[in-house]
Design a protein around this motif. Sequence first.
Motif, PDB file in Angstrom:
ATOM      1  N   VAL A   1      16.299  -7.926 -21.550  1.00 25.95           N
ATOM      2  CA  VAL A   1      17.473  -7.413 -20.547  1.00 25.95           C
ATOM      3  C   VAL A   1      18.874  -8.018 -21.617  1.00 25.95           C
ATOM      4  O   VAL A   1      19.807  -7.141 -21.803  1.00 25.95           O
ATOM      5  CB  VAL A   1      17.675  -7.996 -19.357  1.00 25.95           C
ATOM      6  CG1 VAL A   1      18.860  -7.982 -18.720  1.00 25.95           C
ATOM      7  CG2 VAL A   1      16.634  -7.614 -18.544  1.00 25.95           C
ATOM      8  N   GLU A   2      18.691  -8.980 -22.280  1.00 25.01           N
ATOM      9  CA  GLU A   2      19.873  -9.595 -23.259  1.00 25.01           C
ATOM     10  C   GLU A   2      20.051  -8.376 -24.534  1.00 25.01           C
ATOM     11  O   GLU A   2      21.065  -8.162 -24.678  1.00 25.01           O
ATOM     12  CB  GLU A   2      19.829 -10.885 -23.669  1.00 25.01           C
ATOM     13  CG  GLU A   2      20.630 -11.527 -24.522  1.00 25.01           C
ATOM     14  CD  GLU A   2      21.946 -11.761 -23.561  1.00 25.01           C
ATOM     15  OE1 GLU A   2      22.920 -11.974 -23.897  1.00 25.01           O
ATOM     16  OE2 GLU A   2      21.799 -11.882 -22.190  1.00 25.01           O
TER      17      GLU A   2
ATOM     18  N   LEU B   1       7.153  -9.388 -24.021  1.00 26.81           N
ATOM     19  CA  LEU B   1       8.089 -10.314 -24.112  1.00 26.81           C
ATOM     20  C   LEU B   1       8.927 -10.681 -22.847  1.00 26.81           C
ATOM     21  O   LEU B   1       8.948 -10.165 -21.875  1.00 26.81           O
ATOM     22  CB  LEU B   1       9.467  -9.554 -24.821  1.00 26.81           C
ATOM     23  CG  LEU B   1       9.091  -8.972 -26.240  1.00 26.81           C
ATOM     24  CD1 LEU B   1      10.302  -8.175 -26.767  1.00 26.81           C
ATOM     25  CD2 LEU B   1       8.870 -10.180 -27.254  1.00 26.81           C
ATOM     26  N   ASP B   2       9.557 -11.868 -22.738  1.00 28.75           N
ATOM     27  CA  ASP B   2      10.253 -12.534 -21.636  1.00 28.75           C
ATOM     28  C   ASP B   2      11.432 -11.248 -21.189  1.00 28.75           C
ATOM     29  O   ASP B   2      12.136 -10.923 -21.951  1.00 28.75           O
ATOM     30  CB  ASP B   2      11.016 -13.829 -21.965  1.00 28.75           C
ATOM     31  CG  ASP B   2      11.566 -14.278 -20.860  1.00 28.75           C
ATOM     32  OD1 ASP B   2      10.900 -14.731 -19.987  1.00 28.75           O
ATOM     33  OD2 ASP B   2      12.805 -14.328 -20.817  1.00 28.75           O
ATOM     34  N   ALA B   3      11.296 -11.066 -19.839  1.00 26.37           N
ATOM     35  CA  ALA B   3      12.301 -10.034 -19.093  1.00 26.37           C
ATOM     36  C   ALA B   3      13.755 -10.291 -19.356  1.00 26.37           C
ATOM     37  O   ALA B   3      14.455  -9.355 -19.953  1.00 26.37           O
ATOM     38  CB  ALA B   3      11.904  -9.782 -17.758  1.00 26.37           C
ATOM     39  N   ALA B   4      14.086 -11.482 -19.436  1.00 28.90           N
ATOM     40  CA  ALA B   4      15.405 -11.866 -19.601  1.00 28.90           C
ATOM     41  C   ALA B   4      15.878 -11.715 -21.034  1.00 28.90           C
ATOM     42  O   ALA B   4      16.917 -11.181 -21.242  1.00 28.90           O
ATOM     43  CB  ALA B   4      15.717 -13.599 -19.167  1.00 28.90           C
TER      44      ALA B   4
ATOM     45  N   ASN C   1      16.920   1.883 -22.439  1.00 29.38           N
ATOM     46  CA  ASN C   1      15.492   1.674 -22.553  1.00 29.38           C
ATOM     47  C   ASN C   1      15.052   0.528 -22.979  1.00 29.38           C
ATOM     48  O   ASN C   1      15.366   0.303 -24.431  1.00 29.38           O
ATOM     49  CB  ASN C   1      14.892   3.110 -23.291  1.00 29.38           C
ATOM     50  CG  ASN C   1      13.416   3.128 -23.354  1.00 29.38           C
ATOM     51  OD1 ASN C   1      12.887   2.131 -23.886  1.00 29.38           O
ATOM     52  ND2 ASN C   1      13.043   4.374 -22.933  1.00 29.38           N
ATOM     53  N   PRO C   2      14.186  -0.260 -22.500  1.00 32.60           N
ATOM     54  CA  PRO C   2      13.933  -1.698 -23.349  1.00 32.60           C
ATOM     55  C   PRO C   2      13.103  -1.233 -24.489  1.00 32.60           C
ATOM     56  O   PRO C   2      13.155  -2.135 -25.375  1.00 32.60           O
ATOM     57  CB  PRO C   2      12.925  -2.189 -22.134  1.00 32.60           C
ATOM     58  CG  PRO C   2      12.886  -1.408 -20.955  1.00 32.60           C
ATOM     59  CD  PRO C   2      13.600  -0.235 -21.289  1.00 32.60           C
ATOM     60  N   GLN C   3      12.215  -0.459 -24.690  1.00 26.67           N
ATOM     61  CA  GLN C   3      11.522  -0.242 -25.744  1.00 26.67           C
ATOM     62  C   GLN C   3      12.510   0.050 -27.023  1.00 26.67           C
ATOM     63  O   GLN C   3      12.395  -0.285 -28.283  1.00 26.67           O
ATOM     64  CB  GLN C   3      10.533   0.992 -25.700  1.00 26.67           C
ATOM     65  CG  GLN C   3       9.728   1.445 -26.684  1.00 26.67           C
ATOM     66  CD  GLN C   3       8.639   0.445 -27.342  1.00 26.67           C
ATOM     67  OE1 GLN C   3       7.918  -0.049 -26.354  1.00 26.67           O
ATOM     68  NE2 GLN C   3       8.301   0.435 -28.629  1.00 26.67           N
ATOM     69  N   ASP C   4      13.368   1.181 -26.539  1.00 23.28           N
ATOM     70  CA  ASP C   4      14.370   1.519 -27.710  1.00 23.28           C
ATOM     71  C   ASP C   4      15.389   0.561 -28.209  1.00 23.28           C
ATOM     72  O   ASP C   4      15.732   0.391 -29.404  1.00 23.28           O
ATOM     73  CB  ASP C   4      15.283   2.737 -27.156  1.00 23.28           C
ATOM     74  CG  ASP C   4      14.529   3.843 -27.264  1.00 23.28           C
ATOM     75  OD1 ASP C   4      13.586   4.119 -27.520  1.00 23.28           O
ATOM     76  OD2 ASP C   4      14.881   5.005 -26.182  1.00 23.28           O
ATOM     77  N   ALA C   5      15.397  -0.669 -27.084  1.00 29.00           N
ATOM     78  CA  ALA C   5      16.370  -1.635 -27.462  1.00 29.00           C
ATOM     79  C   ALA C   5      16.069  -2.571 -28.476  1.00 29.00           C
ATOM     80  O   ALA C   5      16.415  -3.062 -29.534  1.00 29.00           O
ATOM     81  CB  ALA C   5      16.960  -2.304 -26.156  1.00 29.00           C
ATOM     82  N   VAL C   6      14.717  -2.957 -28.134  1.00 31.05           N
ATOM     83  CA  VAL C   6      13.847  -3.779 -29.159  1.00 31.05           C
ATOM     84  C   VAL C   6      13.671  -3.261 -30.494  1.00 31.05           C
ATOM     85  O   VAL C   6      13.828  -3.689 -31.587  1.00 31.05           O
ATOM     86  CB  VAL C   6      12.677  -4.324 -28.375  1.00 31.05           C
ATOM     87  CG1 VAL C   6      11.993  -5.168 -29.347  1.00 31.05           C
ATOM     88  CG2 VAL C   6      12.890  -5.074 -27.245  1.00 31.05           C
ATOM     89  N   GLU C   7      13.092  -2.032 -30.485  1.00 35.21           N
ATOM     90  CA  GLU C   7      13.034  -1.273 -31.750  1.00 35.21           C
ATOM     91  C   GLU C   7      14.421  -1.102 -32.569  1.00 35.21           C
ATOM     92  O   GLU C   7      14.169  -1.366 -33.650  1.00 35.21           O
ATOM     93  CB  GLU C   7      12.461   0.219 -31.530  1.00 35.21           C
ATOM     94  CG  GLU C   7      11.048   0.039 -31.019  1.00 35.21           C
ATOM     95  CD  GLU C   7      10.350   1.685 -31.076  1.00 35.21           C
ATOM     96  OE1 GLU C   7      11.223   2.637 -31.664  1.00 35.21           O
ATOM     97  OE2 GLU C   7       9.570   2.121 -30.258  1.00 35.21           O
ATOM     98  N   LEU C   8      15.409  -0.955 -31.967  1.00 31.66           N
ATOM     99  CA  LEU C   8      16.695  -0.986 -32.595  1.00 31.66           C
ATOM    100  C   LEU C   8      17.078  -2.272 -33.308  1.00 31.66           C
ATOM    101  O   LEU C   8      17.493  -2.423 -34.480  1.00 31.66           O
ATOM    102  CB  LEU C   8      17.751  -0.288 -31.481  1.00 31.66           C
ATOM    103  CG  LEU C   8      19.317  -0.400 -32.039  1.00 31.66           C
ATOM    104  CD1 LEU C   8      19.413   0.725 -33.089  1.00 31.66           C
ATOM    105  CD2 LEU C   8      20.124  -0.123 -30.968  1.00 31.66           C
TER     106      LEU C   8
END
Length: 68
Positions: free
Chosen positions: A14-15, A8-11, A24-31
Motif C-alpha cells: 500500500v505504501e 509481500l506485507d500488505a502495508a 494496481n499493486p502488481q504495477d506499483a511494485v514492478e515500477l
Amino acid sequence: MAKVNISLDAALVVEVMVLSGVNNPQDAVELLVHDYIARGHRTDARTGSVDQQLKDIESRPQRPAEHG
C-alpha cells in the motif's frame, strides 16, 4: 519473460502504491523495482562499478607502514 510470484506485507505494498500513485499493486511494485534497477545503472555509469574500484585499490602499490 518468466514470471515470479512473491508475497509481500500488505502495508508495504500500500505504501508503494501511494508513493508511486499507481492503483494496481502488481504495477506499483514492478515500477518500483524497475526504478531501483535503473538508478543502479545510472549510478554505475557515473561512478564506475564497485567491483572495478575494489580491483583498482587492490592493485595499487602499498606504502610500508612508518614506525616513529
